[in-house]
Design an enzyme around this catalytic site. Structure first.
Site, short mmCIF file in Angstrom:
data_model
loop_
_atom_site.label_atom_id
_atom_site.label_comp_id
_atom_site.label_asym_id
_atom_site.label_seq_id
_atom_site.Cartn_x
_atom_site.Cartn_y
_atom_site.Cartn_z
CG ASP A 25 69.42 -67.47 -17.62
OD1 ASP A 25 68.50 -67.00 -18.14
OD2 ASP A 25 69.39 -68.25 -16.92
C1 BGC Z 1 74.65 -67.55 -14.30
C2 BGC Z 1 73.79 -68.64 -15.11
C3 BGC Z 1 72.46 -68.79 -14.72
C4 BGC Z 1 71.93 -67.29 -14.21
C5 BGC Z 1 70.58 -68.01 -13.33
C6 BGC Z 1 73.96 -66.40 -13.89
O1 BGC Z 1 74.86 -65.88 -12.81
O2 BGC Z 1 75.76 -67.19 -14.91
O3 BGC Z 1 74.62 -69.58 -15.71
O4 BGC Z 1 71.75 -69.24 -15.87
O5 BGC Z 1 72.88 -66.85 -13.13
O6 BGC Z 1 69.84 -66.64 -13.18
C1 NOJ Z 2 72.12 -72.13 -16.28
C2 NOJ Z 2 70.42 -71.97 -16.24
O1 NOJ Z 2 69.91 -72.89 -15.41
C3 NOJ Z 2 69.99 -71.97 -17.76
O2 NOJ Z 2 68.78 -71.95 -17.64
C4 NOJ Z 2 70.75 -71.28 -18.63
O3 NOJ Z 2 70.20 -71.62 -20.01
C5 NOJ Z 2 72.19 -71.50 -18.91
N1 NOJ Z 2 72.52 -71.34 -17.28
C6 NOJ Z 2 72.79 -70.75 -19.54
O4 NOJ Z 2 72.98 -69.18 -19.09
#
Ligand code: BGC
Ligand code: NOJ
Length: 815
Positions: free
Chosen positions: A487
């Protein structure tokens, strides 16, 4: 250093000191009423949605941490001494303390000045309530007059509003106290048809429902005035902070034990029967009263608890293994499936690190969570698949999240995370392999929940694949959109404004950023869809998908092979990411794992080379980090990934979700030692002995472990709600132990560590039970080339489905 130990027999983790490095949490509830509970009874409860139906209040980010909970106070009425039998909130020096986190229940036992107290917290199956069963024993030689006080802070239903809209909230709180039951009914007078209740099994000496009356002005939960004085005020909340506190007096002879049961619950009345008498403002209690009365009875509570234990025995009996490794056994047999049920239920909504107010069901999250859950409750998995598919857009794209309450796509987050739709294929394939229920593909499912747009679920899968093909970049690789699995790899975002959300800010138009990760996922998903098409007697369509997979594999080989590993992406301008050409972020874990899982490079040596690079550059003693070298500064063209200091989160932590992909890849490449080595590095039970470094719960996976670039290398963060749970269960049970459902039956194809001499397992599959014995001389590596099924030699590793109800004996010999 340890803070407790595993009781495998009881399926419990036993914590023997209250001051764990972080609150060590457990979950209550299996279906619709849930709560989080810490080892000192902190936490909160909600009905289905942690934001919109929040029963009790919790204060995140508090000092000390973990504040707000299911609190009890005991008071020796002769001396006036009082304490919390769960340590918080008085933090009295207990003579004995023990917390047992079990499967959907927690039991906290303590002793203080000769008074033993054991509190069991659980949510009975099928009910929208929780039970706290307190057992107090007078271990003194003299009689004891004890006061018991309970305490919950009611949240005003919408947890976000509760924490922000004080100008209104301080005026709306309402309660009723009738027949010793406390009813919290804020906003019931208008559009809410639901209320909460808090009841006790014993006659009350008093109660309080206004927080300030209970605590006293300027006092905290550590020394409520009512407890100090030993007498309730019988306060009725009008506005301010509605509270629930009972006062019960118990006299105990030496050696005597008494049980006091508290029931906290949620109830919805039919809109036309809200009030009794009709036209009044009084809650109609005729429907809820029988439920309350029932759960106040000790024998009902005992039976309800046994049913919960039996429910878990039955869920866990689907897969049971007996290997030479205790950490493997207890995670595979108990804790990992348990965590998978929790992630299936709660996605990423409510944990010690997810506030319960922010996030709905992630499209990619819930589809992956299902991979670790589908074997336990296929019916709920089916329903979830249909729900999630109904949020899909006509283009084949997907809302990134949907709301569990309305089941509608979340406009605020929107779509454009270009990996999302492909995970639907993965989840449906997993469901079909587990159940053989092909009828699901014919279910009519709308797009964007719009009536009239229904097509069979199968077409949703076709559109998912097409979505990628409609969005290819200059190298024939998939465009990344807002982001892919990572993400935080926001290649079209270019954010310069503080606080701007990386995932939702308007993207810059015209870029050509491509994701090699999505390319790998596409190959995998296309092969799965080909398998489905083949089974549905559509050989030409299947061949078409295989051809697309081949073509994408070609694009990866041609444009994404960096010489020693697979590259990560092309950025907005077409520059490389995850290449030796880069100064930082030269190699990423995700494309190595995903491409090899898709079969890319297994035949031409690419996979072996890439895995060696992972070992050389990314593997550490605490797991495999996400990329190297970590980004040392913010790169506007990369986005959130470089917003994190080195070693944390997506910037080179051990992002645990990705590690099992490498385990699977190693297993596919026949590297049993490597696969198992990686498995053990992040297995929480195997890290129990370093709890002072790991800091999170030793019985569940955390999202991240700080990477080698971080000063806190080895420290876990964000436990419980992570796709790590599902993927690790898949990696160990399906690929290392090799017991893997497939479209045509059950595959037994272990890739074991060379030191092992085999293992045994029981697997229920499509109604039959498979008793599996795998034998292998120590030191030998290799795969099975035939199985002995009920005494008959069967070539290969596939066992066709046996008749439901039958027991099949399977013997596999390696070497
Ligand atoms: C986090 C990610 C997550 C995303 C969701 C980010 O701040 O680092 O792990 O998937 O937020 O929107
Ligand atoms: C947490 C999110 O829930 C997941 O959808 C994502 O793939 C991982 N972070 C990595 O960014």
């Amino acid at each position: 250093m340890r803070y407790g130990y595993f009781s495998d027999e009881e399926r419990e983790y036993v914590i023997n000191r209250p001051d764990t490095p972080l609150p060590w949490l457990n979950y209550l509830g299996t279906d619709s009423y849930f709560g989080i509970i810490s080892n000192t009874a902190g936490g909160y409860s909600f009905y289905r949605d942690a934001r919109l139906r929040r029963l009790t209040r919790y204060r995140y980010n508090n000092v000390p941490s973990d504040f707000g909970g299911r609190y009890l106070y005991l008071r020796d009425d002769a001396s006036g001494a009082y304490w919390s039998p769960t340590w918080q909130p008085t933090q009295s020096e207990l003579d004995h303390y023990e917390c047992r986190h079990g499967l959907s229940y927690t039991r906290i036992t303590s002793a203080y000045q000769g008074v033993r107290a054991e509190t069991l917290y659980f949510v009975p199956l099928g009910e929208t309530l929780e039970v706290w069963r307190l057992r107090v024993t007078n271990e003194r030689t003299t009689p004891l007059d004890l006061s018991v006080f309970s305490s919950v802070e009611f949240c005003l239903w919408d947890a976000l509003d509760d924490a922000s809209n004080f100008q209104r909230n301080y005026s709306i709180g309402q309660v009723e106290v009738v027949d010793d039951v406390i009813y919290h009914k804020t906003e019931y007078r208008e559009r809410r048809d639901h209320f909460a209740y808090f009841a006790c099994s014993e006659p009350l000496a008093g109660f309080d429902t206004q927080r300030e009356s209970f605590l006293g002005p300027y006092r905290g939960f550590d020394r409520p005035i009512v407890v100090e004085q030993g007498a309730s005020n019988r306060s009725i909340a009008h506005g301010w902070a509605p509270h629930g506190s009972h006062h019960v007096k118990v006299s105990l002879a030496p050696g005597e034990t008494r049980e006091v049961i508290f029931v906290l619950g949620y109830w919805e009345n039919p809109r036309d029967a809200k009030f009794d008498p009709p036209g009044s403002q009084t809650i109609n209690k005729t429907l809820v009263r029988p439920v309350i009365d029932r759960w106040r009875r000790p024998e009902v509570v005992a039976e309800g608890f046994q049913q919960l234990r039996d429910y878990w025995s039955s869920l866990l009996s689907v897969v049971q293994v007996n290997t030479p490794d205790t950490d493997t056994d207890r995670m595979v047999n108990i804790w990992n499936p348990y965590q998978c049920l929790v992630t299936f239920n709660l996605s990423r909504s409510a944990s010690g690190y997810e506030s319960g107010i922010g996030r709905g069901m992630g499209f990619r999250d819930t589809t992956q969570d299902l991979l670790g859950f589908v074997h336990m409750v296929p019916e709920r998995s089916r329903e979830r698949l249909l729900d999630v598919a109904a949020t899909q857009l006509p283009t084949g794209g997907a809302y990134h999240q949907y709301q569990p309450f309305t089941k509608r796509g979340n406009d605020g987050i929107g779509s454009g995370f270009n990996d999302d739709p492909l995970w639907l294929i993965m989840a449906v394939a997993a469901y079909l392999k587990e159940t053989g229920d092909w009828s699901v593909l014919d279910e009519p499912v709308p797009y964007d929940n719009t009536p009239g747009t229904e097509t069979p679920l199968y077409e949703h899968l076709q559109r998912s694949l097409k979505y990628t093909l409609d969005r290819l970049g200059p190298h024939g690789l998939p465009l990344i959109g807002r982001a892919d699995w990572n993400d935080c790899l926001n290649l079209n975002c270019f954010s310069e404004t503080p606080g701007e959300p990386f995932q939702t800010t308007a993207n810059r138009e015209g870029g050509v950023a491509e994701s090699v990760f999505i390319a790998g996922l596409f190959v995998l998903a296309a092969k799965e869809l080909a398998g489905i098409a083949q089974a549905r007697s559509r050989p030409e369509e299947a061949a078409g998908y295989r051809a697309e997979a081949e073509k994408m594999t070609g694009a990866i080989t041609e444009h994404a092979w960096d010489g020693a590993w697979v590259r990560r992406a092309y950025d907005y301008f077409g520059n490389l990411i995850g290449s030796s050409e880069n100064d930082e972020g030269q190699i990423f874990i995700e494309p190595q794992g995903m491409c090899i899982m898709a079969g890319v490079g297994l035949e031409d040596g690419m996979a072996t080379r890439a895995l060696a690079s992972v070992r050389e550059r990314l593997a550490t003693e605490h797991g495999i980090v996400l990329q190297q070298p970590a980004y040392s500064r913010y790169y506007v063209e990369l986005g959130e990934i470089s917003s994190y200091p080195p070693g944390y989160k997506e910037n080179a932590s051990v992002f645990c979700h990705t590690n099992p992909w490498i385990m699977v890849a190693e297993a596919m490449a026949n590297h049993g030692d490597e696969a198992f080595h990686y498995y053990k590095l992040i297995n929480p039970s195997a890290r129990e002995a370093i709890s002072e470094i790991h800091r999170c719960e030793p019985y569940v996976y955390a999202q991240t472990i700080a990477g080698k670039d971080a000063p806190t290398f080895g420290e876990a963060k964000n436990s419980w709600l992570t796709g790590t749970a599902a993927w690790n269960l898949v990696a160990i049970s399906q690929w290392i132990l090799g017991i893997r459902p497939d479209f045509d039956g059950l595959v037994v194809d272990p890739v074991l560590p060379s030191a092992w001499e085999g293992f045994t397992a029981t697997r229920r599959f499509r109604g039959a039970t498979y008793e599996i014995t795998v034998r292998k001389p120590a030191g030998v590596r290799g795969r099975v080339d035939h199985l002995v099924v009920d005494g008959v030699r069967t070539e290969g590793n596939l066992i066709p489905p046996a008749p439901p109800g039958s027991t099949v004996r399977v013997e596999a010999t390696i070497g």
